[in-house]
Design an enzyme around this catalytic site. Structure first.
Site, mmCIF file in Angstrom:
data_model
loop_
_atom_site.group_PDB
_atom_site.id
_atom_site.type_symbol
_atom_site.label_atom_id
_atom_site.label_comp_id
_atom_site.label_asym_id
_atom_site.label_seq_id
_atom_site.Cartn_x
_atom_site.Cartn_y
_atom_site.Cartn_z
ATOM 1 N N HIS A 1 0.747 -1.380 -0.030
ATOM 2 C CA HIS A 1 -0.119 -0.009 -0.023
ATOM 3 C C HIS A 1 0.769 1.370 0.050
ATOM 4 C CE1 HIS A 1 1.013 0.076 4.214
ATOM 5 N NE2 HIS A 1 0.496 1.295 4.238
HETATM 6 N N1 UDP Z 1 -3.869 -5.084 8.773
HETATM 7 C C1 UDP Z 1 -5.010 -5.769 8.991
HETATM 8 N N2 UDP Z 1 -5.691 -6.073 7.822
HETATM 9 C C2 UDP Z 1 -5.093 -5.961 6.478
HETATM 10 C C3 UDP Z 1 -3.892 -5.320 6.504
HETATM 11 C C4 UDP Z 1 -3.235 -4.954 7.638
HETATM 12 O O1 UDP Z 1 -5.647 -5.961 10.061
HETATM 13 O O2 UDP Z 1 -5.951 -6.306 5.726
HETATM 14 C C5 UDP Z 1 -3.182 -4.723 9.982
HETATM 15 C C6 UDP Z 1 -1.949 -5.065 10.421
HETATM 16 O O3 UDP Z 1 -1.907 -5.771 11.684
HETATM 17 C C7 UDP Z 1 -0.892 -3.926 10.202
HETATM 18 C C8 UDP Z 1 -1.967 -3.118 10.476
HETATM 19 O O4 UDP Z 1 -2.921 -3.276 9.934
HETATM 20 O O5 UDP Z 1 0.182 -4.232 11.067
HETATM 21 C C9 UDP Z 1 -1.313 -1.635 9.764
HETATM 22 O O6 UDP Z 1 -0.994 -1.881 8.531
HETATM 23 P P1 UDP Z 1 -0.745 -1.099 7.301
HETATM 24 O O7 UDP Z 1 0.061 -1.595 6.403
HETATM 25 O O8 UDP Z 1 -1.983 -0.278 6.984
HETATM 26 O O9 UDP Z 1 0.179 0.245 7.816
HETATM 27 P P2 UDP Z 1 1.664 0.262 8.334
HETATM 28 O O10 UDP Z 1 2.058 -0.635 9.115
HETATM 29 O O11 UDP Z 1 2.566 0.248 6.936
HETATM 30 O O12 UDP Z 1 2.025 1.838 8.711
#
Ligand code: UDP
Length: 358
Positions: A195
């Site tokens: 993403h």
């Molecule tokens: N996550 C979730 N469902 C999904 C994808 C991610 O629950 O389909 C959770 C996962 O625990 C992850 C958190 O959302 O650690 C944040 O993820 P994201 O990739 O949005 O943000 P980033 O960690 O890159 O800031």
């Protein structure tokens, strides 16, 4: 009771807040008020986490109207200021590195309310990532810096920011907490999450990643499960049209809606490999004993790379051989790279020590 004012706005922050909420709920000294900035408002990126993780309903929820970042920051700061003036809390808690984190930090600092930054000291040393400048500024404004790793401690020392404690990582706390009774079998499947703007905002680059993942799956007689972030969905619709899921299926990639946190943990525990550009998911893969390929040029979670549990894959053409080297290489995470699962308890103790007499 003394009051903690928690500011959240994006999916990873809801998850992080769950660990602190369990610690706060077990304390007789602290109560909590939550403000949701509205940065992620989609029910699949927001509401589901509140219900699944037992988070108290936010007392304040902002409605952001602007789509441009600078204007949204103004809206967030105004909303946070109003809520803080009404609530007059003892401390403000912000998490991570999003625009909500920085907006909260700026206003808490302006109003001279003690500010605690959880996940302080992380650096990717890449100022082209908006998250990096959010982290640096938030750290400079904070009264207590909570570093999740030893590397983060060193980064803070190097910047002369000495008001820190080392805690371990609260996302690791959560992953251990919510999987302690999980029993599931490994499948050959690969979990994919993408993403980051640098990977999905250009159609050409997103297509290169999709083809690289597809080629890997086909060569290894497996398939990928791909919960699609709304930002990524936009790109996929532009490339393949509204029926992108059908096209991806022919490429051995099962695109699905974003899953809930507990479903995500289940997928992490049952997969043979994780391919991700998410900060949270690369660590949760470790917590669940699964190797990961981090499709970025850098990561702020460097211990994963240094220990060999994860590998950076900056370009799509490198995915095939890197993923082959990590497929079904399960991890022994008893090295406690991210602590012992008790970070949130440690953090609350420190907050009490420093701020409860306020
Ligand atoms: N996550 C979730 N469902 C999904 C994808 C991610 O629950 O389909 C959770 C996962 O625990 C992850 C958190 O959302 O650690 C944040 O993820 P994201 O990739 O949005 O943000 P980033 O960690 O890159 O800031």
């Amino acid at each position: 009771m003394a009051q903690i004012f928690t500011i959240v706005g994006a999916r990873p922050q809801f998850i992080k807040a769950a660990a602190m909420t369990r610690a706060i709920a077990a304390s007789s000294h602290w109560s909590q008020i939550i403000l949701h900035t509205g940065q992620h408002y989609d029910s699949l990126l927001s509401d589901i986490f509140f219900s699944e993780l037992n988070l108290p309903k936010p007392t304040f929820t902002l409605q952001l109207a602007a789509s441009e970042r600078a204007e949204r920051m103004v809206e967030m700061r105004n909303g946070i200021q109003k809520a803080l003036l009404i609530s007059n809390p003892d401390v403000v808690l912000v998490y991570g590195d999003t625009d909500s984190t920085l907006a909260g930090a700026q206003i808490a600092h302006k109003l001279k309310i003690p500010l605690i930054h959880i996940e302080a000291g992380l650096r990717s040393f890449d100022l082209d990532m908006p998250e990096e400048s959010n982290r640096i500024e938030t750290d400079k404004l904070s009264d207590l810096l909570v570093a999740p790793t030893r590397t983060a401690v060193e980064n803070l020392k190097n910047e002369g920011l000495l008001n820190f404690i080392y805690s371990g990582d609260i996302m690791h706390d959560n992953a251990l907490h919510f999987t302690k009774d999980t029993i599931c079998e490994r499948t050959s499947s690969v979990l994919v999450t993408i993403h980051r703007p640098s990977n999905v905002d250009s159609k050409d680059r997103l297509l290169l990643w999709i083809d690289a993942i597809s080629n890997f799956c086909i060569s290894n007689n497996t398939s990928a499960v791909f919960p699609v972030h709304p930002r990524t969905e936009k790109g996929l619709v532009e490339i393949f049209g509204d029926m992108f899921k059908d096209t991806l299926k022919h490429k051995c990639i099962h695109a699905i809606q974003p899953v809930s946190y507990l479903e995500l943990l289940q997928l992490l525990k049952s997969s043979s490999l994780v391919v991700t550009d998410s900060g949270g998911v690369q660590k949760e893969a470790y917590s669940c004993g699964t190797s990961s390929i981090v499709i970025r040029h850098n990561t702020e979670w460097v211990e994963l790379i240094n220990s060999g549990h994860s590998v950076l894959c900056p370009e799509p053409q490198d995915l095939m051989y890197l993923a082959q080297s990590k497929l079904a290489q399960f991890i022994d995470n008893s090295d406690n790279l991210y602590g012992d699962g008790q970070a949130s308890v440690r953090i609350l103790k420190e907050i009490s020590k420093r701020f409860s007499s306020l």
